[in-house]
Design a protein around this motif. Sequence first.
Motif, PDB file in Angstrom:
ATOM      1  N   VAL A  66      44.707  48.261  31.168  1.00 14.79           N
ATOM      2  CA  VAL A  66      43.775  47.496  31.408  1.00 14.79           C
ATOM      3  C   VAL A  66      42.158  46.829  30.463  1.00 14.79           C
ATOM      4  CG1 VAL A  66      41.789  47.280  32.530  1.00 14.79           C
ATOM      5  CG2 VAL A  66      43.801  47.581  33.952  1.00 14.79           C
ATOM      6  N   LEU A  67      42.443  48.574  29.889  1.00 18.22           N
ATOM      7  CA  LEU A  67      41.935  48.933  28.527  1.00 18.22           C
ATOM      8  C   LEU A  67      42.096  48.441  27.297  1.00 18.22           C
ATOM      9  CD1 LEU A  67      39.396  51.535  28.550  1.00 18.22           C
ATOM     10  CD2 LEU A  67      38.668  49.343  29.953  1.00 18.22           C
ATOM     11  N   SER A  68      43.787  48.446  26.670  1.00 18.20           N
ATOM     12  CA  SER A  68      43.615  47.624  25.560  1.00 18.20           C
ATOM     13  C   SER A  68      45.067  46.708  26.342  1.00 18.20           C
ATOM     14  CB  SER A  68      44.912  49.401  24.800  1.00 18.20           C
ATOM     15  OG  SER A  68      45.248  50.023  25.660  1.00 18.20           O
ATOM     16  N   PRO A  69      45.306  45.573  26.492  1.00 15.02           N
ATOM     17  CA  PRO A  69      46.024  44.757  27.010  1.00 15.02           C
ATOM     18  C   PRO A  69      46.753  43.593  25.931  1.00 15.02           C
ATOM     19  CG  PRO A  69      43.720  44.108  27.457  1.00 15.02           C
ATOM     20  CD  PRO A  69      43.218  44.966  27.062  1.00 15.02           C
ATOM     21  N   ARG A  70      46.749  44.697  24.352  1.00 14.57           N
ATOM     22  CA  ARG A  70      46.461  43.340  23.458  1.00 14.57           C
ATOM     23  C   ARG A  70      47.890  44.548  22.990  1.00 14.57           C
ATOM     24  NH1 ARG A  70      42.266  40.694  19.559  1.00 14.57           N
ATOM     25  NH2 ARG A  70      41.541  39.269  21.464  1.00 14.57           N
ATOM     26  N   THR A  71      47.594  45.807  23.521  1.00 17.72           N
ATOM     27  CA  THR A  71      48.763  46.842  22.318  1.00 17.72           C
ATOM     28  C   THR A  71      50.108  46.895  24.071  1.00 17.72           C
ATOM     29  OG1 THR A  71      46.572  48.149  22.337  1.00 17.72           O
ATOM     30  CG2 THR A  71      48.604  49.544  22.257  1.00 17.72           C
ATOM     31  N   HIS A  72      49.666  46.817  24.516  1.00 19.45           N
ATOM     32  CA  HIS A  72      50.683  46.594  25.968  1.00 19.45           C
ATOM     33  C   HIS A  72      50.442  45.249  26.736  1.00 19.45           C
ATOM     34  CE1 HIS A  72      51.116  51.275  25.033  1.00 19.45           C
ATOM     35  NE2 HIS A  72      49.331  50.944  25.641  1.00 19.45           N
ATOM     36  N   PRO A  73      50.807  43.987  26.189  1.00 26.52           N
ATOM     37  CA  PRO A  73      50.989  42.941  26.696  1.00 26.52           C
ATOM     38  C   PRO A  73      51.758  42.813  27.546  1.00 26.52           C
ATOM     39  CG  PRO A  73      51.894  42.419  24.477  1.00 26.52           C
ATOM     40  CD  PRO A  73      51.205  44.000  24.462  1.00 26.52           C
ATOM     41  N   SER A  74      53.231  43.695  27.330  1.00 31.10           N
ATOM     42  CA  SER A  74      54.105  43.610  28.229  1.00 31.10           C
ATOM     43  C   SER A  74      54.047  44.324  29.736  1.00 31.10           C
ATOM     44  CB  SER A  74      55.707  43.920  27.849  1.00 31.10           C
ATOM     45  OG  SER A  74      55.617  44.725  27.434  1.00 31.10           O
ATOM     46  N   ALA A  75      52.703  44.768  29.948  1.00 31.58           N
ATOM     47  CA  ALA A  75      52.549  45.840  31.135  1.00 31.58           C
ATOM     48  C   ALA A  75      51.996  44.878  31.846  1.00 31.58           C
ATOM     49  CB  ALA A  75      52.055  46.986  31.180  1.00 31.58           C
ATOM     50  N   ILE A  76      50.840  43.684  31.769  1.00 27.28           N
ATOM     51  CA  ILE A  76      50.260  43.585  32.077  1.00 27.28           C
ATOM     52  C   ILE A  76      50.926  42.133  32.310  1.00 27.28           C
ATOM     53  CG2 ILE A  76      47.764  42.371  31.662  1.00 27.28           C
ATOM     54  CD1 ILE A  76      47.245  45.270  31.502  1.00 27.28           C
ATOM     55  N   LEU A  77      51.679  41.815  31.805  1.00 25.68           N
ATOM     56  CA  LEU A  77      52.457  40.103  32.179  1.00 25.68           C
ATOM     57  C   LEU A  77      53.385  40.826  33.082  1.00 25.68           C
ATOM     58  CD1 LEU A  77      52.184  37.264  31.706  1.00 25.68           C
ATOM     59  CD2 LEU A  77      54.662  38.048  29.768  1.00 25.68           C
ATOM     60  N   GLY A  78      54.436  42.441  33.293  1.00 21.22           N
ATOM     61  CA  GLY A  78      55.016  42.387  33.705  1.00 21.22           C
ATOM     62  C   GLY A  78      54.258  42.604  35.457  1.00 21.22           C
ATOM     63  N   PHE A  79      53.076  43.956  35.284  1.00 25.60           N
ATOM     64  CA  PHE A  79      52.520  43.491  36.504  1.00 25.60           C
ATOM     65  C   PHE A  79      52.060  41.821  37.751  1.00 25.60           C
ATOM     66  CE2 PHE A  79      50.243  47.572  35.158  1.00 25.60           C
ATOM     67  CZ  PHE A  79      51.176  47.770  36.171  1.00 25.60           C
ATOM     68  N   ALA A  80      51.541  41.808  36.710  1.00 27.04           N
ATOM     69  CA  ALA A  80      51.712  40.023  37.655  1.00 27.04           C
ATOM     70  C   ALA A  80      52.600  39.433  37.726  1.00 27.04           C
ATOM     71  CB  ALA A  80      50.912  38.988  36.573  1.00 27.04           C
ATOM     72  N   VAL A  81      53.408  38.478  36.821  1.00 25.56           N
ATOM     73  CA  VAL A  81      54.684  38.331  37.574  1.00 25.56           C
ATOM     74  C   VAL A  81      55.424  39.438  38.681  1.00 25.56           C
ATOM     75  CG1 VAL A  81      56.889  38.238  36.520  1.00 25.56           C
ATOM     76  CG2 VAL A  81      55.111  37.561  35.156  1.00 25.56           C
ATOM     77  N   TYR A  82      55.015  40.082  38.562  1.00 27.52           N
ATOM     78  CA  TYR A  82      56.168  41.398  39.740  1.00 27.52           C
ATOM     79  C   TYR A  82      55.295  40.189  40.953  1.00 27.52           C
ATOM     80  CZ  TYR A  82      57.060  44.667  42.921  1.00 27.52           C
ATOM     81  OH  TYR A  82      57.905  45.833  43.900  1.00 27.52           O
ATOM     82  N   TRP A  83      54.036  40.868  40.662  1.00 27.53           N
ATOM     83  CA  TRP A  83      53.680  40.850  42.210  1.00 27.53           C
ATOM     84  C   TRP A  83      52.751  39.113  42.477  1.00 27.53           C
ATOM     85  CZ3 TRP A  83      52.985  44.639  45.870  1.00 27.53           C
ATOM     86  CH2 TRP A  83      52.963  45.808  44.528  1.00 27.53           C
ATOM     87  N   PHE A  84      53.228  38.355  41.214  1.00 28.72           N
ATOM     88  CA  PHE A  84      53.337  36.948  41.555  1.00 28.72           C
ATOM     89  C   PHE A  84      54.377  36.200  42.161  1.00 28.72           C
ATOM     90  CE2 PHE A  84      54.159  32.356  40.358  1.00 28.72           C
ATOM     91  CZ  PHE A  84      53.717  31.970  41.547  1.00 28.72           C
ATOM     92  N   GLY A  85      55.808  37.012  41.732  1.00 27.58           N
ATOM     93  CA  GLY A  85      57.523  36.722  42.737  1.00 27.58           C
ATOM     94  C   GLY A  85      57.082  37.200  44.049  1.00 27.58           C
TER      95      GLY A  85
END
Length: 199
Positions: A66-85
């Motif tokens: 959460v504190l370094s979203p630019r370092t791990h953008p796929s993790a943040i995006l992955g959470f969002a896509v998973y729960w949205f699905g």
Amino acid sequence: MTLGWIIVVPVCIVLAAFVSSPKRAERLSRVEEVTRGEGRKAFAWTSLKKGIADGIGGVVVVRHLVLSPRTHPSAILGFAVYWFGHLLTLYAALRAFTQSGIVLAALVLAFATGYVATALPLPGGGSGGIEAALAFSLHAVGVPLAPALLAALVYRFFTFWLPLLPALLLLPSIKQLSDDLPRFAREGAPANEPAAQSG
């Protein structure tokens, strides 16, 4: 339900920030090994502390993401896509059995409450727990019980049972993966050693 979330979520966020801070995380997750021979109570207490340490470790990882979203953008995006699905699948299942729509806030509230309820220990390994919890939380936000139960069953079919079919096709490769994992661990050990020592 709404009041519970308004109170509990901020408290959990504050506690997570407290236990995952670099000053405290290592100290709180340190566990000394105890064998069964040293006494049942000591062993049980150590097992509990290991569980807490694992939980803190998970919170530390989430904090880092959460504190370094630019370092791990796929993790943040992955959470969002998973729960949205998952939410979209539940909404589609509800629409299949009810004529009236459901407000997005109510759907999110019921969905989150259903998942939190499944964290409670249930008999039979929690079999059917998510279906029952989702059905009753949907009913609590105004969906009639029968359509709520049908929607929960359809939701679980598409998000849990159906994905098992491609997983079964991969079973033959699990033996090869089991043989390869120790080799991958040995090859990656020197590069990961400093991170393991600091974590």
